[in-house]
Write a protein that holds these residues in place. Structure first.
Motif, PDB file in Angstrom:
ATOM      1  N   ALA A 184      60.362  68.597  35.740  1.00  0.00           N
ATOM      2  CA  ALA A 184      59.893  67.219  35.565  1.00  0.00           C
ATOM      3  C   ALA A 184      58.960  67.121  34.363  1.00  0.00           C
ATOM      4  N   GLU A 185      58.106  68.119  34.211  1.00  0.00           N
ATOM      5  CA  GLU A 185      57.122  68.100  33.116  1.00  0.00           C
ATOM      6  C   GLU A 185      57.796  68.132  31.748  1.00  0.00           C
ATOM      7  N   TYR A 186      58.936  68.818  31.648  1.00  0.00           N
ATOM      8  CA  TYR A 186      59.606  68.991  30.353  1.00  0.00           C
ATOM      9  C   TYR A 186      60.839  68.095  30.189  1.00  0.00           C
ATOM     10  N   GLY A 187      60.928  67.034  30.981  1.00  0.00           N
ATOM     11  CA  GLY A 187      61.995  66.053  30.807  1.00  0.00           C
ATOM     12  C   GLY A 187      63.340  66.541  31.257  1.00  0.00           C
ATOM     13  N   LEU A 188      63.361  67.437  32.238  1.00  0.00           N
ATOM     14  CA  LEU A 188      64.633  67.985  32.713  1.00  0.00           C
ATOM     15  C   LEU A 188      64.958  67.559  34.135  1.00  0.00           C
ATOM     16  N   ASN A 189      64.136  66.678  34.693  1.00  0.00           N
ATOM     17  CA  ASN A 189      64.395  66.201  36.057  1.00  0.00           C
ATOM     18  C   ASN A 189      63.973  64.725  36.157  1.00  0.00           C
ATOM     19  N   PRO A 190      64.837  63.765  35.783  1.00  0.00           N
ATOM     20  CA  PRO A 190      66.222  63.995  35.325  1.00  0.00           C
ATOM     21  C   PRO A 190      66.248  64.388  33.835  1.00  0.00           C
ATOM     22  N   PRO A 191      67.357  65.035  33.379  1.00  0.00           N
ATOM     23  CA  PRO A 191      67.447  65.433  31.969  1.00  0.00           C
ATOM     24  C   PRO A 191      67.750  64.237  31.065  1.00  0.00           C
ATOM     25  N   LYS A 192      67.425  64.410  29.793  1.00  0.00           N
ATOM     26  CA  LYS A 192      67.760  63.380  28.803  1.00  0.00           C
ATOM     27  C   LYS A 192      69.272  63.345  28.531  1.00  0.00           C
ATOM     28  N   ALA A 193      69.888  64.519  28.604  1.00  0.00           N
ATOM     29  CA  ALA A 193      71.344  64.603  28.386  1.00  0.00           C
ATOM     30  C   ALA A 193      71.857  65.873  29.032  1.00  0.00           C
ATOM     31  N   THR A 194      73.095  65.802  29.517  1.00  0.00           N
ATOM     32  CA  THR A 194      73.704  66.958  30.178  1.00  0.00           C
ATOM     33  C   THR A 194      75.131  67.145  29.662  1.00  0.00           C
ATOM     34  N   VAL A 195      75.507  68.418  29.424  1.00  0.00           N
ATOM     35  CA  VAL A 195      76.887  68.740  29.047  1.00  0.00           C
ATOM     36  C   VAL A 195      77.439  69.713  30.069  1.00  0.00           C
ATOM     37  N   ARG A 196      78.652  69.411  30.577  1.00  0.00           N
ATOM     38  CA  ARG A 196      79.328  70.273  31.542  1.00  0.00           C
ATOM     39  C   ARG A 196      80.647  70.734  30.919  1.00  0.00           C
ATOM     40  N   LEU A 197      80.819  72.028  30.836  1.00  0.00           N
ATOM     41  CA  LEU A 197      82.026  72.605  30.240  1.00  0.00           C
ATOM     42  C   LEU A 197      82.833  73.318  31.309  1.00  0.00           C
ATOM     43  N   THR A 198      84.173  73.151  31.217  1.00  0.00           N
ATOM     44  CA  THR A 198      85.087  73.873  32.094  1.00  0.00           C
ATOM     45  C   THR A 198      85.930  74.794  31.223  1.00  0.00           C
ATOM     46  N   ALA A 199      85.831  76.089  31.499  1.00  0.00           N
ATOM     47  CA  ALA A 199      86.600  77.086  30.747  1.00  0.00           C
ATOM     48  C   ALA A 199      87.292  77.986  31.757  1.00  0.00           C
ATOM     49  N   GLY A 200      88.521  77.666  32.102  1.00  0.00           N
ATOM     50  CA  GLY A 200      89.212  78.399  33.140  1.00  0.00           C
ATOM     51  C   GLY A 200      88.531  78.150  34.474  1.00  0.00           C
ATOM     52  N   ALA A 201      88.135  79.234  35.167  1.00  0.00           N
ATOM     53  CA  ALA A 201      87.455  79.099  36.458  1.00  0.00           C
ATOM     54  C   ALA A 201      85.949  78.971  36.274  1.00  0.00           C
ATOM     55  N   ARG A 202      85.488  79.082  35.069  1.00  0.00           N
ATOM     56  CA  ARG A 202      84.042  79.054  34.819  1.00  0.00           C
ATOM     57  C   ARG A 202      83.550  77.629  34.598  1.00  0.00           C
ATOM     58  N   GLN A 203      82.414  77.310  35.206  1.00  0.00           N
ATOM     59  CA  GLN A 203      81.752  76.023  34.995  1.00  0.00           C
ATOM     60  C   GLN A 203      80.382  76.306  34.373  1.00  0.00           C
ATOM     61  N   LEU A 204      80.095  75.643  33.259  1.00  0.00           N
ATOM     62  CA  LEU A 204      78.802  75.831  32.592  1.00  0.00           C
ATOM     63  C   LEU A 204      78.132  74.474  32.452  1.00  0.00           C
ATOM     64  N   VAL A 205      76.881  74.394  32.917  1.00  0.00           N
ATOM     65  CA  VAL A 205      76.119  73.143  32.831  1.00  0.00           C
ATOM     66  C   VAL A 205      74.834  73.421  32.061  1.00  0.00           C
ATOM     67  N   LEU A 206      74.584  72.622  31.020  1.00  0.00           N
ATOM     68  CA  LEU A 206      73.357  72.741  30.234  1.00  0.00           C
ATOM     69  C   LEU A 206      72.685  71.375  30.164  1.00  0.00           C
ATOM     70  N   HIS A 207      71.351  71.376  30.330  1.00  0.00           N
ATOM     71  CA  HIS A 207      70.582  70.141  30.272  1.00  0.00           C
ATOM     72  C   HIS A 207      69.657  70.178  29.059  1.00  0.00           C
ATOM     73  N   ALA A 208      69.410  69.001  28.473  1.00  0.00           N
ATOM     74  CA  ALA A 208      68.456  68.859  27.370  1.00  0.00           C
ATOM     75  C   ALA A 208      67.359  67.903  27.801  1.00  0.00           C
ATOM     76  N   GLY A 209      66.067  68.273  27.502  1.00  0.00           N
ATOM     77  CA  GLY A 209      64.933  67.457  27.925  1.00  0.00           C
ATOM     78  C   GLY A 209      64.119  66.939  26.762  1.00  0.00           C
ATOM     79  N   ASN A 210      62.784  66.962  26.917  1.00  0.00           N
ATOM     80  CA  ASN A 210      61.869  66.422  25.910  1.00  0.00           C
ATOM     81  C   ASN A 210      61.759  67.334  24.694  1.00  0.00           C
TER      82      ASN A 210
END
Length: 700
Positions: free
Chosen positions: A114-140
């Motif tokens: 919450a302190e660094y703007g990650l809850n909720p995040p400013k932006a989120t990208v979700r990638l699907t690569a085969g069976a792998r799921q990758l989620v990255l969030h960007a904050g303040n």
């Protein structure tokens, strides 16, 4: 025992090799381990990603999916906006694949996000690569303002990464849309309709099929297609197509349409463009880009007489007033295939094709071929040129009129008017294209040279150490320089041009040359037989109106260049007049007009017989002239009572130390010199004027 040991060692070696191949080969280096330690997406291969989801607070989620097509293009799954911009998607994937953290924030639990703007995040990208799921969030932004805080999925750890990462994730759908007006590969286009022009790609290239069938300029069509590919939308809007707009339809894997016209909503300076299926959309274009889409059919016409590139030609057939000539390219060489199979000159054929290709139409009109004189089978000149793997190109040329003539390419209804001289390039005489090489004499195998002119025959024979001796009409040394020029000229004799029909060329009293060879140790013939002696003959006729002379070889009349003619119109006798050898002159006597002057060497100096010493500079000039004295030419063989030689204008006698004497008599003036004879030689020379002038300086 030894055999058992060998087997054991072999098994151990194989095991080690297998370990290296299957284990060590895939083991990461320390550098790779360190690089993955700071990555937020370690081991991610961007080429395996098939789905991208971007979300921002208060905005609909953007979902992109990779198509299972050859080009693996990205498309919008939500919202349904067609193709995504390949460059924008690639930039986003690269950012994630190589994203590294600059620092790690101390863990404070849930409060950290919450302190660094990650809850909720400013932006989120979700990638699907085969069976792998990758989620990255960007904050303040971080404290420096140069980076942003980021987190991976639900992990508590917070990192500092480059600010560019959030910027790429925080884009709206329009920023990710494909802004090409017609997202089609220019090389895949098969047809195009633009305004009044309809184009189709055929086997021989692009054709205008409307408003009239005519060859289109390939380069101009490619420029048009690449121009379409380079135009980008300035922004996207919601609007219907202007019914009065210009419609462009491009056919590749299907039809792609675009209607351009009318003002763009909210931007009167821009032009509205509406694209149909399969990627519908409305957007604005800059006025300059919209103008590029207005196609003028006449600007796309190919006005070249020959549309095939000269280097692509593989066969040529020429018909002129009932006569026909055919050429074919066999490997890298052109040959005359009809009416004869003679070798053609590659340079001549290439230049002829280039000259033909250089003609452009002065104007193009739709005319009746029969009225214009280019109806099939009626045109006085027809040229058919076949390219490799392409249909033949046929050009019919009408008779010249008022310095112009009509031309028709194939069955095109549009005729081209060209300069009349275009027809002058065309000849159905095989001599026009015949190889300019007349003969190639193996100069080191020539044993005898025979030259006949004006009733006199000269014969020179090769002796030891490649020396040449004149054996007829007199016996003496042959001129090495003259022999060398003859052999050099005939080693690769080339004609400037051939004359059709064996035209007369002044051969009433020709210079006739014959060279007889004795085979050396060269390569054996292809049939395995012994190499044979050969004879080569050539006749030189009168001078041409230009620079050169007529010649005849094997019945063909041709023209040779002036330098070659000069090298062959020669006499074979040596032109060296003072054969002094290594001996030094002891005395020189000069007689003129009944008076005689004798110069004698006394010690290191020369003196006149009367006593006075001759200046050193004057004697050096005289002795240098004597040693280098050579005739300009041989005037005639045999006795000569004329030409001012009886009595002579000047007589010179050089007495050598060994007692030998060399005598020279100089007679009347000749062209740029004087007639002269050397005692003991039954022939008359022409001596250069400057040499005689030097001799006369010391004459009485």
């Amino acid at each position: 025992m030894r055999y058992t040991t060998t087997i054991i060692l072999t098994v151990i070696a194989a095991g080690l090799a297998g370990y290296v191949f299957f284990v060590e080969r895939h083991a990461q280096t320390s550098d790779q381990v360190e690089a993955d330690r700071v990555k937020l997406a370690p081991g991610l291969d961007r080429d395996t990603v098939t789905r991208i989801a971007l979300s921002r607070p208060g905005s609909p989620e953007i979902v992109l999916e990779r198509e299972k097509t050859k080009d693996a293009a990205w498309r919008f799954a939500a919202p349904a906006l067609g193709r995504a911009d390949a460059t924008a998607v690639s930039e986003l994937l690269s950012s994630v694949e190589f994203l590294e953290h600059r620092a790690r924030v101390p863990d404070k639990g849930a409060r950290t996000r919450a302190e660094y703007g990650l809850n909720p995040p400013k932006a989120t990208v979700r990638l699907t690569a085969g069976a792998r799921q990758l989620v990255l969030h960007a904050g303040n932004d971080d404290a420096t303002g140069q980076g942003v805080y980021a987190a991976r999925g639900d992990e508590p750890a917070v990192y500092v990464v480059e600010k560019r990462f959030r910027e790429l994730c925080d884009r709206d759908a329009d920023a990710l849309r494909d802004k090409r007006v017609l997202p089609v590969d220019p090389l895949a286009v098969k047809a195009l309709k633009a305004g009044g022009a309809t184009l189709a790609k055929e086997a021989g290239g692009w054709m205008l099929t409307a408003p009239q069938r005519m060859r289109a300029a390939d380069a101009k069509v490619q420029d048009l297609l690449h121009g379409l590919d380079s135009i980008r939308a300035t922004r996207f809007v919601t609007a219907a197509a202007d019914p009065a707009g210009v419609t462009i339809v491009v056919t590749a894997d299907g039809d792609h349409s675009l209607t351009v016209g009318g003002a763009c909503p909210g931007a009167a300076s821009e032009v509205l463009a509406v694209r149909g299926a399969p990627d519908p959309g409305s957007f604005c274009l800059a006025q300059a880009d919209a103008d590029r889409l207005r196609v003028d059919p006449e600007a796309l016409r190919d006005l070249r007489l020959l549309t095939l590139r000269p280097e692509e030609a593989r066969g040529v057939t020429i018909r002129v007033d009932g006569r026909e000539l055919s050429l074919a390219r066999d490997g890298g060489a052109w040959k005359v295939t009809a009416p004869a199979g003679a070798l053609a000159d590659d340079d001549i054929v290439r230049k002829w094709l280039e000259d033909l290709a250089s003609y452009r139409a002065l104007k193009a009109e739709t005319l009746d071929p029969a009225a214009a004189g280019v109806a099939p089978g009626k045109a006085p000149i027809t040229i058919t040129i076949k390219g490799e793997g392409a249909a033949a190109t046929t050009i019919a040329l009408a008779a010249a009129r008022d310095g112009r003539r009509w031309a028709r390419r194939g069955d095109e209804p549009v005729l081209l008017q060209v300069h009349a001289e275009a027809g002058d390039l065309v000849s159905a005489d095989p001599l026009y294209f015949r190889s300019r090489r007349v003969m190639a004499v193996p100069r080191w195998e020539v044993k005898t040279i025979t030259l006949t002119t004006g009733g006199t025959t000269e014969v020179a024979e090769r002796g030891a150490a490649d020396s040449w001796q004149l054996v007829k009409p007199i016996t003496m040394a042959a001129d090495a320089g003259v022999i060398d020029k003859i052999l050099g000229a005939l080693a690769d004799l080339r004609a400037e041009k051939y004359l059709p029909g064996g035209a007369a060329g002044g051969f009433a009293a020709p210079w006739a040359l014959r060279l007889d060879t004795t085979p050396g140790e060269g390569e054996a013939p292809a049939d395995g037989g012994a190499r044979k002696a050969e004879s080569y003959t050539l006749e030189l006729g009168a001078d041409t109106a230009g620079h050169g002379c007529y010649a005849r070889s094997g019945g063909a009349v041709l023209v040779l260049s002036k330098p070659v003619c000069d090298d062959l119109r020669v006499r074979l006798a040596s032109r060296k007049l003072m054969d002094l050898g290594e001996q030094a002159p002891a005395a020189i006597t000069i007689a003129r007009g009944g008076k005689t002057e004798t110069l004698e060497k006394r010690g290191p100096d020369w003196h006149r017989a009367s006593g006075p010493r001759v200046p050193t500079e004057q004697m050096d000039e005289l002795l240098g002239t004597l040693r280098g004295l050579a005739a300009r030419s041989v005037a005639r063989y045999g006795a000569d009572a004329g030409h001012g030689l009886a009595p002579a204008r000047l007589e010179l006698t050089v007495k050598l130390d060994g007692g030998k004497e060399v005598k020279l008599a100089v007679g009347a003036e000749a062209d740029a010199g004087y007639y002269a004879r050397v005692a003991g030689r039954d022939l008359t020379y022409v001596v250069p004027r400057p040499a005689v002038d030097t001799l006369e300086k010391l004459a009485p």
